[in-house]
Design a protein around this motif. Structure first.
Motif, mmCIF file in Angstrom:
data_model
loop_
_atom_site.group_PDB
_atom_site.id
_atom_site.type_symbol
_atom_site.label_atom_id
_atom_site.label_comp_id
_atom_site.label_asym_id
_atom_site.label_seq_id
_atom_site.Cartn_x
_atom_site.Cartn_y
_atom_site.Cartn_z
ATOM 1 N N ASN A 185 7.320 51.252 4.854
ATOM 2 C CA ASN A 185 6.120 50.674 5.471
ATOM 3 C C ASN A 185 6.449 49.739 6.632
ATOM 4 O O ASN A 185 5.564 49.074 7.166
ATOM 5 N N GLY A 214 4.253 54.448 19.419
ATOM 6 C CA GLY A 214 2.818 54.304 19.627
ATOM 7 C C GLY A 214 2.082 55.625 19.469
ATOM 8 O O GLY A 214 1.022 55.690 18.840
ATOM 9 N N LEU A 270 1.931 56.536 15.776
ATOM 10 C CA LEU A 270 0.907 55.772 15.065
ATOM 11 C C LEU A 270 -0.481 56.339 15.309
ATOM 12 O O LEU A 270 -1.330 56.373 14.408
ATOM 13 N N ARG A 271 -0.703 56.808 16.506
ATOM 14 C CA ARG A 271 -2.018 57.378 16.849
ATOM 15 C C ARG A 271 -2.238 58.745 16.211
ATOM 16 O O ARG A 271 -3.369 59.194 16.038
ATOM 17 N N PRO A 309 -2.708 53.627 6.129
ATOM 18 C CA PRO A 309 -3.536 53.062 7.197
ATOM 19 C C PRO A 309 -2.776 51.970 7.932
ATOM 20 O O PRO A 309 -1.828 51.386 7.408
ATOM 21 N N ARG A 310 -3.196 51.663 9.141
ATOM 22 C CA ARG A 310 -2.499 50.689 9.983
ATOM 23 C C ARG A 310 -2.323 49.343 9.286
ATOM 24 O O ARG A 310 -1.263 48.714 9.414
ATOM 25 N N ASP A 311 -3.291 48.892 8.521
ATOM 26 C CA ASP A 311 -3.194 47.568 7.917
ATOM 27 C C ASP A 311 -2.193 47.519 6.762
ATOM 28 O O ASP A 311 -1.916 46.447 6.223
ATOM 29 N N LEU A 349 0.859 49.039 7.224
ATOM 30 C CA LEU A 349 2.131 49.203 7.909
ATOM 31 C C LEU A 349 2.502 47.902 8.616
ATOM 32 O O LEU A 349 1.632 47.173 9.081
ATOM 33 N N CYS A 350 3.777 47.642 8.719
ATOM 34 C CA CYS A 350 4.265 46.505 9.502
ATOM 35 C C CYS A 350 5.027 47.054 10.699
ATOM 36 O O CYS A 350 5.969 47.842 10.534
ATOM 37 N N ILE A 351 4.615 46.657 11.883
ATOM 38 C CA ILE A 351 5.261 47.108 13.120
ATOM 39 C C ILE A 351 5.988 45.920 13.743
ATOM 40 O O ILE A 351 5.398 44.874 14.000
ATOM 41 N N LEU A 388 -1.370 49.086 20.575
ATOM 42 C CA LEU A 388 -1.831 48.210 19.512
ATOM 43 C C LEU A 388 -2.531 46.994 20.098
ATOM 44 O O LEU A 388 -2.237 46.577 21.220
ATOM 45 N N ASP A 424 2.748 42.981 14.464
ATOM 46 C CA ASP A 424 2.953 42.235 13.216
ATOM 47 C C ASP A 424 4.115 41.260 13.342
ATOM 48 O O ASP A 424 3.988 40.084 12.984
#
Length: 374
Positions: free
Chosen positions: A43, A59, A62-63, A69-71, A73-75, A101, A105
């Protein structure tokens, strides 16, 4: 997959993170690698503005839609230090654009490797980073480093950072004090490149394989790190989905070292002591500074590994970086030694350092090396 709290960020990261430095070939392969990594439980996805098109490829991945879901994941991305706050602001905006984004994060100062870099941060670009945090563009701030232990400890003690990315492995434990200080300050600890910089353990020599049996050297190094509760996550620099399988086979094994593993580590140490004898460098660093700017402990560490474990290919790989990687890998090669004798009275083992430096140069010198993204 196991997950651990990333220090005071209070993020919970998978014990393996996908580092995308090697995801440089194509957007398609990067997307496949990222999707498979996330499907396997990773994650935390990490990149840097200096890794070619890695930010853009990540990027796009991710799209494309991921299993999480995005929330969840830690980028993390990394940007180089600069004395200019406006330049830092532009770097952050460019990374956000590349990653597509609204917020990052974790943002790390990339390669805080010199005392000048630390001064740049403290009196320059930290202002822009703190502004980005206030504006919601960055959630957490850390730094990555290839610098000296003294520099790392000083940087941690600024209390400006929530996490640190650093080198620390079974075959290189110099930064143990930094891991401990970061832990005491409740910082997240991210280990850089344990497979590659940790010894090129994905292609081990037969001597090392035999000594680590029934584990592989790579597996043993991962277990050494995963057994340490102070460490949050290990970088996994897969260039394609196939390279995820072997490392992630130990992703649920973060318990203390077993009796078998401890026996193997003892076997490795005994073998090194026996083979090197009175020529073993204990890595005390008392020989520094060198008037010729030779990184004596690192040169002799590479010799230790090459002689004791036949890790000659790894030694050649790292030795080639001297004089070719700037502040990422400081020092000149052993053949620069003038036999001045300055180091000799400081060596507790009374090693003949000039002779060992020259012998190591003959053993390991090869073609010049460069950073991957160069």
């Amino acid at each position: 997959m196991r997950y651990r709290r990333f220090g005071k960020t209070n993020l919970h990261l998978s014990v393996f993170s996908l580092g995308t430095m090697r995801c440089l070939d194509s957007e398609y392969i990067t997307r496949q690698t990222v999707q498979y990594a996330v499907a396997l439980g990773i994650n935390h996805l990490e990149t840097a503005s200096r890794y070619g098109k890695s930010e853009e490829y990540l990027g796009a991945a991710l799209r494309s839609g991921l299993a999480l879901p995005r929330d969840r994941l830690c980028i993390t991305t990394k940007v180089p230090p600069t004395p200019d706050p406006d330049a830092m602001s532009r770097s952050i905006e460019q990374s956000l654009k590349n990653l597509k984004l609204d917020s990052i994060d974790c943002l790390a100062i990339h390669g805080l490797n010199t005392w000048e870099h630390l001064e740049w941060v403290q009196n320059g670009c930290i202002k822009a980073i703190q502004e980005a945090v206030r504006d919601g563009k960055v959630r957490h701030v850390g730094f990555s480093t290839h610098g000296s232990l003294d520099l790392i400890l000083a940087t941690i003690n600024t209390d400006l950072f929530e996490f640190v990315n650093l080198h620390y492995y079974y075959f290189w434990q110099r930064n143990a004090a930094a891991v401990e200080l970061a832990h005491q300050k409740d910082m997240g600890v991210f280990i850089i490149s344990p497979a590659d910089k940790g010894g090129r353990l994905y292609t081990p020599p037969p001597t090392l394989k035999d000594l680590c049996h029934p584990l592989s050297p790579l597996e043993l190094n991962y277990r050494f790190l995963l057994s340490d509760p102070r460490i949050t996550t290990l970088s996994l620099g897969a260039a394609n989905p196939a390279e995820l399988s072997e490392p992630l086979s130990v992703a649920d094994r973060d318990f203390p070292l077993t009796s078998l593993e401890l026996q193997i580590l003892e076997r490795l140490q005994t073998h090194q002591d026996d083979v090197l004898g009175k020529d073993k460098c204990s890595q005390c660093y008392a020989c520094l500074p060198c008037p010729e700017n030779i990184n004596i402990p690192e040169v002799l560490r590479l010799r230790n590994l090459a002689v004791a474990y036949n890790m000659t290919d790894f030694g050649k790989y790292r030795y080639a970086m001297f004089e070719n990687a700037g502040h990422w890998f400081w020092g000149v090669k052993g053949n620069r030694c003038t036999s001045c004798g300055d180091c000799l009275p400081r060596c507790p083992e009374q090693l003949n350092i000039p002779d060992l430096l020259k012998e190591t140069h003959q053993r390991l010198n090869g073609a010049p090396g460069r950073r991957l993204w160069q």
